[in-house]
Design an enzyme around this catalytic site. Sequence first.
Site, short mmCIF file in Angstrom:
data_model
loop_
_atom_site.label_atom_id
_atom_site.label_comp_id
_atom_site.label_asym_id
_atom_site.label_seq_id
_atom_site.Cartn_x
_atom_site.Cartn_y
_atom_site.Cartn_z
N THR A 105 -2.46 6.71 7.31
CA THR A 105 -1.76 7.98 7.52
C THR A 105 -2.78 9.09 7.76
OG1 THR A 105 0.05 7.23 6.13
CG2 THR A 105 -0.10 9.59 6.50
N GLU A 128 4.31 10.68 -4.32
CA GLU A 128 3.66 10.26 -3.08
C GLU A 128 2.42 11.10 -2.81
OE1 GLU A 128 6.12 10.28 0.48
OE2 GLU A 128 4.68 8.77 1.13
N1 HSE Z 1 5.71 12.67 8.54
C1 HSE Z 1 4.62 11.89 8.03
C2 HSE Z 1 3.65 11.62 9.16
C3 HSE Z 1 5.16 10.59 7.50
O1 HSE Z 1 4.10 11.26 10.25
O2 HSE Z 1 2.45 11.77 8.97
C4 HSE Z 1 4.11 9.75 6.83
O3 HSE Z 1 3.79 10.27 5.56
#
Ligand code: HSE
Length: 285
Positions: free
Chosen positions: A168, A120
């Site tokens: 993201t 990932e």
């Molecule tokens: N914990 C991560 C975020 C999950 O919230 O950015 C997504 O990769």
Amino acid sequence: MLTVRAPATSANLGSGFDVFGAALGHPADVVRVERASETTISVTGAGAEFVPTDPSENTAGVVARELDAPAHIRIDKGVRPSSGLGSSAASAAGAAVALNELYDRGLSDEELVRLAAEGEAVVSGEAHADNVAPSILGGFTIVTDDGITTMDADLPVVVCLPDIVVSTRDARGVVPETVGMDQLVETVGNASTLVAGMARDDPELVGRGLTDPVVTPARAELVDGYDAVTEAAREAGATGVTISGAGPGVLAVCRHRGQRRAVASAMVGAFADEGVDSFAYQTEI
Ligand code: HSE
């Protein structure tokens, strides 16, 4: 040929930013692997057109390379990319489990999680095991630098996916760099409440523990209609609502399975009132 089903996951669960994750009953990716002299990848299903098939850019391809396990990998996407449901993590998790078995590598669960997280990372830029851990191990997971804790869980939930694009990278960009002591205390309290709720399969406690004073309010600005959808879900009986992963999916915890239909319809209706198309999964953690 070996086939593995890797479930969608919801990371963070509000108070557990970059730590908590939970596997969902559905949707899921289905990953099929077959030994080959070099790795090839084909992708079908939800949002397949957005998933790279170059092995060096695909999470499953990176896993095959890291494991030195070349294979024809066929991914049937059930988990839509950029949904907040751990789409690239599901493919990485499925590939790690399938290739470990196909090549008889004997990796432990924890090693598989670290391997899938590396897959990932190469694709998304940062390694977060909070999606790959529950996709591989199931249930509710707590990931820290020191290890992974897993718990069985059984809670009815709705995840509503709006037709909004939130990367993201953008979602991480709005996360505050510092927190105040009051926010820290509130977050620790909520996270602890959530873990107790998971241990007891108690939707009231889990719903209360989903509240987060730092990350979710900042990210909510990126999800048009978030406040209205949250309110609608609560009015329909949800015990708590938060952003799923980095978004834009919105997760609501329900008191019982029969309540999911009303919560799902309230959430889709609230997004529609804001001019946003959406789709809701009635599923479970
Ligand atoms: N914990 C991560 C975020 C999950 O919230 O950015 C997504 O990769």
